[in-house]
Design a protein around this motif. Structure first.
Motif, PDB file in Angstrom:
ATOM      1  N   VAL A 174       1.287  -0.513   0.365  1.00  0.00           N
ATOM      2  CA  VAL A 174       0.424   0.113   0.134  1.00  0.00           C
ATOM      3  C   VAL A 174       0.927   1.176   0.296  1.00  0.00           C
ATOM      4  CG1 VAL A 174      -1.506   1.703   1.225  1.00  0.00           C
ATOM      5  CG2 VAL A 174      -1.918  -0.990   1.188  1.00  0.00           C
ATOM      6  N   LEU A 175       0.472   2.257  -1.279  1.00  0.00           N
ATOM      7  CA  LEU A 175       1.690   3.478  -0.868  1.00  0.00           C
ATOM      8  C   LEU A 175       0.434   4.700  -0.154  1.00  0.00           C
ATOM      9  CD1 LEU A 175       3.654   5.330  -1.462  1.00  0.00           C
ATOM     10  CD2 LEU A 175       2.889   5.144  -4.099  1.00  0.00           C
ATOM     11  N   LEU A 176       0.588   5.421   0.233  1.00  0.00           N
ATOM     12  CA  LEU A 176       0.121   6.332   0.843  1.00  0.00           C
ATOM     13  C   LEU A 176       0.743   7.482   0.076  1.00  0.00           C
ATOM     14  CD1 LEU A 176      -1.209   5.628   4.877  1.00  0.00           C
ATOM     15  CD2 LEU A 176      -2.448   5.383   2.210  1.00  0.00           C
ATOM     16  N   LEU A 177       0.720   8.177  -0.873  1.00  0.00           N
ATOM     17  CA  LEU A 177       1.607   9.362  -1.510  1.00  0.00           C
ATOM     18  C   LEU A 177       0.733  10.692  -1.171  1.00  0.00           C
ATOM     19  CD1 LEU A 177       3.660  10.038  -3.435  1.00  0.00           C
ATOM     20  CD2 LEU A 177       2.152   9.693  -5.575  1.00  0.00           C
ATOM     21  N   GLY A 178       1.854  11.410  -0.863  1.00  0.00           N
ATOM     22  CA  GLY A 178       0.689  12.524  -0.144  1.00  0.00           C
ATOM     23  C   GLY A 178      -1.233  12.646   0.313  1.00  0.00           C
ATOM     24  N   CYS A 179      -0.782  11.581   1.294  1.00  0.00           N
ATOM     25  CA  CYS A 179      -2.243  11.362   2.338  1.00  0.00           C
ATOM     26  C   CYS A 179      -1.965  10.668   3.526  1.00  0.00           C
ATOM     27  CB  CYS A 179      -3.350  11.116   1.552  1.00  0.00           C
ATOM     28  SG  CYS A 179      -2.894   9.904   0.515  1.00  0.00           S
ATOM     29  N   GLY A 180      -2.638  10.714   4.353  1.00  0.00           N
ATOM     30  CA  GLY A 180      -1.843   9.815   6.045  1.00  0.00           C
ATOM     31  C   GLY A 180      -2.716   8.618   5.614  1.00  0.00           C
ATOM     32  N   HIS A 181      -3.478   8.061   6.957  1.00  0.00           N
ATOM     33  CA  HIS A 181      -3.558   6.729   7.408  1.00  0.00           C
ATOM     34  C   HIS A 181      -5.067   6.882   7.439  1.00  0.00           C
ATOM     35  CE1 HIS A 181       0.002   4.580   8.084  1.00  0.00           C
ATOM     36  NE2 HIS A 181       0.412   5.589   8.918  1.00  0.00           N
ATOM     37  N   ASP A 182      -5.689   8.178   7.653  1.00  0.00           N
ATOM     38  CA  ASP A 182      -7.681   8.374   7.247  1.00  0.00           C
ATOM     39  C   ASP A 182      -7.756   7.869   5.884  1.00  0.00           C
ATOM     40  OD1 ASP A 182      -5.643  10.595   5.854  1.00  0.00           O
ATOM     41  OD2 ASP A 182      -7.823  12.094   7.444  1.00  0.00           O
ATOM     42  N   SER A 183      -6.657   7.883   4.874  1.00  0.00           N
ATOM     43  CA  SER A 183      -7.275   8.012   3.679  1.00  0.00           C
ATOM     44  C   SER A 183      -6.599   6.456   3.449  1.00  0.00           C
ATOM     45  CB  SER A 183      -6.304   8.002   2.448  1.00  0.00           C
ATOM     46  OG  SER A 183      -6.937   9.586   2.772  1.00  0.00           O
ATOM     47  N   ASN A 184      -6.793   5.851   4.134  1.00  0.00           N
ATOM     48  CA  ASN A 184      -5.864   3.642   4.050  1.00  0.00           C
ATOM     49  C   ASN A 184      -6.909   2.937   4.241  1.00  0.00           C
ATOM     50  OD1 ASN A 184      -4.323   1.748   4.161  1.00  0.00           O
ATOM     51  ND2 ASN A 184      -2.986   2.661   5.658  1.00  0.00           N
ATOM     52  N   THR A 185      -7.703   3.234   2.777  1.00  0.00           N
ATOM     53  CA  THR A 185      -9.073   1.855   2.692  1.00  0.00           C
ATOM     54  C   THR A 185      -8.738   0.793   3.074  1.00  0.00           C
ATOM     55  OG1 THR A 185      -9.960   2.666   1.022  1.00  0.00           O
ATOM     56  CG2 THR A 185     -10.705   0.862   1.010  1.00  0.00           C
ATOM     57  N   SER A 186      -7.412   0.263   3.172  1.00  0.00           N
ATOM     58  CA  SER A 186      -7.414  -1.363   3.454  1.00  0.00           C
ATOM     59  C   SER A 186      -7.176  -1.651   4.828  1.00  0.00           C
ATOM     60  CB  SER A 186      -5.120  -1.415   3.466  1.00  0.00           C
ATOM     61  OG  SER A 186      -4.816  -1.596   1.684  1.00  0.00           O
ATOM     62  N   LEU A 187      -7.660  -0.493   5.984  1.00  0.00           N
ATOM     63  CA  LEU A 187      -7.286  -0.343   7.092  1.00  0.00           C
ATOM     64  C   LEU A 187      -8.938  -1.288   7.347  1.00  0.00           C
ATOM     65  CD1 LEU A 187      -5.646   2.489   8.784  1.00  0.00           C
ATOM     66  CD2 LEU A 187      -4.351  -0.224   8.028  1.00  0.00           C
ATOM     67  N   HIS A 188      -9.891  -0.845   5.826  1.00  0.00           N
ATOM     68  CA  HIS A 188     -11.242  -1.546   6.964  1.00  0.00           C
ATOM     69  C   HIS A 188     -11.172  -2.535   6.338  1.00  0.00           C
ATOM     70  CE1 HIS A 188     -13.015   3.309   6.227  1.00  0.00           C
ATOM     71  NE2 HIS A 188     -12.847   3.255   5.563  1.00  0.00           N
ATOM     72  N   LEU A 189     -10.386  -3.413   5.820  1.00  0.00           N
ATOM     73  CA  LEU A 189     -10.351  -4.857   6.094  1.00  0.00           C
ATOM     74  C   LEU A 189     -10.366  -5.626   7.469  1.00  0.00           C
ATOM     75  CD1 LEU A 189     -10.928  -7.511   4.668  1.00  0.00           C
ATOM     76  CD2 LEU A 189      -8.275  -7.416   4.292  1.00  0.00           C
ATOM     77  N   ALA A 190      -9.174  -4.973   8.014  1.00  0.00           N
ATOM     78  CA  ALA A 190      -9.451  -5.103   9.593  1.00  0.00           C
ATOM     79  C   ALA A 190     -10.942  -4.979  10.511  1.00  0.00           C
ATOM     80  CB  ALA A 190      -8.844  -4.598  10.253  1.00  0.00           C
ATOM     81  N   GLU A 191     -11.429  -3.618  10.170  1.00  0.00           N
ATOM     82  CA  GLU A 191     -12.669  -4.050  10.346  1.00  0.00           C
ATOM     83  C   GLU A 191     -13.613  -4.561  10.245  1.00  0.00           C
ATOM     84  OE1 GLU A 191     -14.559   1.116  11.065  1.00  0.00           O
ATOM     85  OE2 GLU A 191     -13.938   0.332   9.003  1.00  0.00           O
ATOM     86  N   TRP A 192     -14.037  -5.259   8.512  1.00  0.00           N
ATOM     87  CA  TRP A 192     -14.775  -6.212   7.962  1.00  0.00           C
ATOM     88  C   TRP A 192     -14.561  -7.966   9.495  1.00  0.00           C
ATOM     89  CZ3 TRP A 192     -15.613  -2.181   6.072  1.00  0.00           C
ATOM     90  CH2 TRP A 192     -17.039  -2.023   5.155  1.00  0.00           C
TER      91      TRP A 192
END
Length: 274
Positions: A174-192
């Motif tokens: 995963v690459l966050l380019l100029g944005c933070g972890h609040d844009s890290n959609t992969s973290l939603h997989l942990a919610e699911w």
């Protein structure tokens, strides 16, 4: 490499970045040839690039090579139930017409919204394929594009059967380019993946094979990215995230598996999915 290093370049950009410079910096950051790379990007933060977003996509493809796969979010939050809109809200008298008159989601036609210029460039790139979820679709280019985007169920938007789950199985980055972890959609997989995440109703307009539109409803997990910034701070403290410069942007690169596994435990221990 850009003369003067990332700190100087953030003070003053004296010459344009190029496809070759961006590619070199992606390699230096740790993007692997042949890997699956999910990118969230603020193109504006990169600075002036000769050739614009097209050159940046070329740079990604140069680094990933013929065996790699580039993935971007192509979400459509304007194709959701208007009863929950707040940015901006719309009058209640508009809800019915929005549901009945909006063109149904079409992976080939419907543009993404708020995902940025880079995501839209990938979405419209020759050979790109897109998943069929009417809220949180993803587009992909490369070797595993079909595998990643196929079978995206409406009732498992960001779960294991979604493109996020496919990236996880492929041990992607995963690459966050100029944005933070609040844009890290992969973290939603942990919610699911939580034992009993909160669920609620969802709705969207979809396009039927005969060209007509239909409003459909279903139930899925209620996501909560409000905790992702704090989660990201703790994730970075483990050393799992490489931080560097790509153009003028701060870039964060991580193993998606490592991030999701950490987030799954973090969310459970913080009660963030309750």
């Amino acid at each position: 490499m850009w003369p003067g290093g990332p700190r100087l370049r953030r003070v003053y950009q004296s010459v344009p970045f190029t496809r070759a410079i961006i590619a070199e910096e992606l390699r230096d950051l740790g993007v692997r040839t042949g890997s699956t790379l999910l990118v969230h990007a603020s193109y504006r933060s990169v600075g002036f690039v000769a050739g614009g977003p097209q050159a940046v996509v070329h740079a990604f493809l140069d680094v990933l090579g013929p065996d790699g796969t580039l993935v971007v979010p192509t979400h459509t939050p304007d194709n959701t139930d208007p009863t929950g809109w707040c940015n901006p809200p719309v009058p209640e008298t508009w809800w019915g017409p929005i549901r009945t008159q909006a063109p149904g989601f079409d992976p080939a036609l419907t543009p993404s919204r708020w995902m940025g210029r880079l995501a839209e460039t990938v979405r419209t790139w020759p050979g790109a394929v897109r998943s069929a979820h009417p809220h949180v679709s993803f587009a992909a280019l490369g070797r595993h594009a079909e595998e990643i985007t196929a079978g995206h169920r409406v009732d498992d938007a960001l779960g294991d059967s979604s493109p996020l789950g496919a990236v996880y199985r492929l041990d992607g980055q995963v690459l966050l380019l100029g944005c933070g972890h609040d844009s890290n959609t992969s973290l939603h997989l942990a919610e699911w993946r939580q034992p009993a995440p909160p669920r609620g109703p969802r709705g969207a307009a979809i396009r039927r094979p005969d060209g007509t539109s239909e409003w459909i409803t279903w139930v899925d997990v209620i996501e909560n990215e409000e905790v992702f910034a704090d989660l990201g701070v703790d994730l970075e403290a483990t050393g799992a995230v490489a931080v560097g410069g790509v153009g003028l942007a701060t870039a964060r690169l991580m193993s998606q598996r490592a991030a999701v596994d950490f987030a799954t435990t973090w969310i459970a221990s913080h009660g963030a999915a309750q």
